[in-house]
Scaffold this motif. Structure first.
Motif, short mmCIF file in Angstrom:
data_model
loop_
_atom_site.label_atom_id
_atom_site.label_comp_id
_atom_site.label_asym_id
_atom_site.label_seq_id
_atom_site.Cartn_x
_atom_site.Cartn_y
_atom_site.Cartn_z
N ALA A 235 0.86 -1.18 0.00
CA ALA A 235 0.00 0.00 0.00
C ALA A 235 0.89 1.23 0.00
N VAL A 236 0.94 1.91 -1.11
CA VAL A 236 1.79 3.08 -1.22
C VAL A 236 0.97 4.25 -1.73
N GLY A 237 1.48 5.45 -1.53
CA GLY A 237 0.85 6.64 -2.05
C GLY A 237 -0.50 6.91 -1.40
N ILE A 238 -1.41 7.48 -2.20
CA ILE A 238 -2.73 7.86 -1.70
C ILE A 238 -3.54 6.65 -1.29
N VAL A 239 -3.41 5.55 -2.02
CA VAL A 239 -4.15 4.32 -1.69
C VAL A 239 -3.77 3.84 -0.28
N GLY A 240 -2.47 3.86 0.03
CA GLY A 240 -2.03 3.44 1.35
C GLY A 240 -2.56 4.34 2.46
N ILE A 241 -2.57 5.65 2.22
CA ILE A 241 -3.09 6.59 3.21
C ILE A 241 -4.58 6.37 3.44
N GLU A 242 -5.34 6.19 2.34
CA GLU A 242 -6.78 5.95 2.47
C GLU A 242 -7.06 4.66 3.23
N ARG A 243 -6.24 3.62 2.95
CA ARG A 243 -6.44 2.35 3.65
C ARG A 243 -6.15 2.51 5.14
N LYS A 244 -5.10 3.26 5.45
CA LYS A 244 -4.77 3.48 6.85
C LYS A 244 -5.87 4.26 7.57
N LEU A 245 -6.43 5.26 6.92
CA LEU A 245 -7.52 6.03 7.52
C LEU A 245 -8.76 5.17 7.74
#
Length: 385
Positions: free
Chosen positions: A152-162
């Motif tokens: 999970a990298v970039g924006i996708v990783g941030i959204e998944r973390k949120l």
């Protein structure tokens, strides 16, 4: 201060902000430092201090280095502080503002208050040790990928973390409300138990001593009302006051009988709010509900004496008997003040005075109002020629 290291001020992906407080000064032991006024952030992993004037100046301290901490109360011209005792500095730690220090503790000075909540949240984090439960992702060698694992990298990783954080928050909230529901259920069970104990006291009046009865009644009073009438459940206005009046009658009947059929409104207010627990009643709502007694044809009445004192009394309360009782007690003693009469009869001084004044109003007693006190005598003009 040699445990602090320079930081960029950004939180890691596995790190969560717990609390933030402005206006915090850092001390190296008992000595002031150049870190005079900044924002102190507590995360699940570390303490972050960020300068309020220069955003580029930021230092961090891992929570695992804290041995214990204590509070230092504010004094005259001195702000409240939290003293944090630390482990020895690691030999391979990152560069920081201090290379060495003669102290093994630091002080956090809260010049804009907030130290109480910060202390509590810090204690929670150190007891939970969430930095140990959150696994640190291992680097994957270049050109190789782990089967079954999606990076999970970039924006996708941030959204998944949120999204994961939101799920965890929802879970915590659900668990909290489940605990609250269990507590309310248990409270209702305790109230049902109190009612059964009350019935047993009535059935076995002779088998239970007076002291035990008083103790039981104090327990029952502390348990309160199972389902208090509130504006949320019965709306506002007349309907709310009607339902409240009915509940007041059910709750106050036994205490009023014990008090001789009459109780001051102030005592009713204290008794009611003690039984209602967190659902406190305003004085205005209590008065409006008591005014509904007569309209609803309930067995209680709100009475206002000539002096303005308001009482709640049973409809069956006999005023002639009350006056005769006051006259008999005063005649036996020869002279009584309201305080003395209250002790003899076992009622409040306020009600005792009103009873004596009522007997005087009907000509059965005379008063002597002096500097010493207000005292009542039998009216000898009625009994002697």
């Amino acid at each position: 201060m040699d445990r602090w290291a320079w930081a960029n001020g950004l939180l890691d992906m596995t790190e969560t902000l717990v609390i933030q407080q402005r206006g915090v000064r850092l001390y190296d032991g008992d000595d002031k430092t150049k870190f005079d006024s900044g924002s102190l952030l507590l995360t699940t992993h570390r303490l972050l201090w960020r300068d309020q004037k220069t955003s580029d100046c930021c230092i961090s301290l891992p929570l695992w280095q804290i041995v214990f901490f204590e509070e230092q109360a504010a004094g005259i011209g001195k702000s409240a502080k939290i003293i944090i005792h630390l482990q020895a500095a690691a030999s391979n730690k990152d560069a920081g503002p201090y290379q060495s220090s003669k102290y093994s503790f630091i002080k956090l000075s809260f010049r804009e208050h907030g130290q109480i909540e910060f202390y509590r949240r810090l204690a929670e984090e150190l007891s939970q040790k969430r930095w140990e439960r959150i696994s640190v992702p291992q680097p994957v060698p270049a050109g190789r990928s782990q089967p079954g694992r999606v990076k999970a990298v970039g924006i996708v990783g941030i959204e998944r973390k949120l999204a994961e954080k939101r799920m965890e928050t929802d879970k915590n909230i659900s668990e909290a409300f489940e605990d609250l529901s269990k507590l309310m259920t248990k409270a209702k069970e305790m109230v049902d138990l109190s009612k059964s104990i009350a019935n047993k006291i009535k059935e076995k009046q002779g088998a239970i001593s007076e002291d035990e009865t008083i103790r039981f009644k104090s327990y029952l009073l502390s348990m309160g009302i199972a389902d208090p009438v509130t504006r949320e459940t019965h709306g506002s206005g007349t309907n709310y006051h009607k339902e409240l009046a009915k509940q007041l009658v059910a709750m106050l009947h036994a205490p009023l009988e014990e008090q001789g059929g009459m109780m001051a409104l102030t005592e009713v207010y204290c008794l009611t709010n003690r039984a209602r627990g967190m659902e406190l009643l305003s004085p205005e709502d209590l008065v409006n509900a008591c005014k509904m007694f007569e309209d609803l044809k309930l067995p209680m009445r709100l009475r206002v004496f000539d002096s303005g004192v308001m009482v709640v009394q049973l409809q069956s309360h006999n005023e002639d008997e009350m006056i005769a009782s006051a006259l008999e007690t005063v005649s036996e003693r020869g002279v009584l003040s309201s305080e003395e009469y209250a002790k003899l009869v076992g009622i409040s001084v306020l009600l005792a005075k009103e009873r004596l004044l009522l007997a005087e109003k009907f000509g059965h007693l005379c008063r002597d109002d002096s500097v010493e006190s207000l005292r009542f005598y039998p009216n000898l003009f009625l009994t002697q020629d």
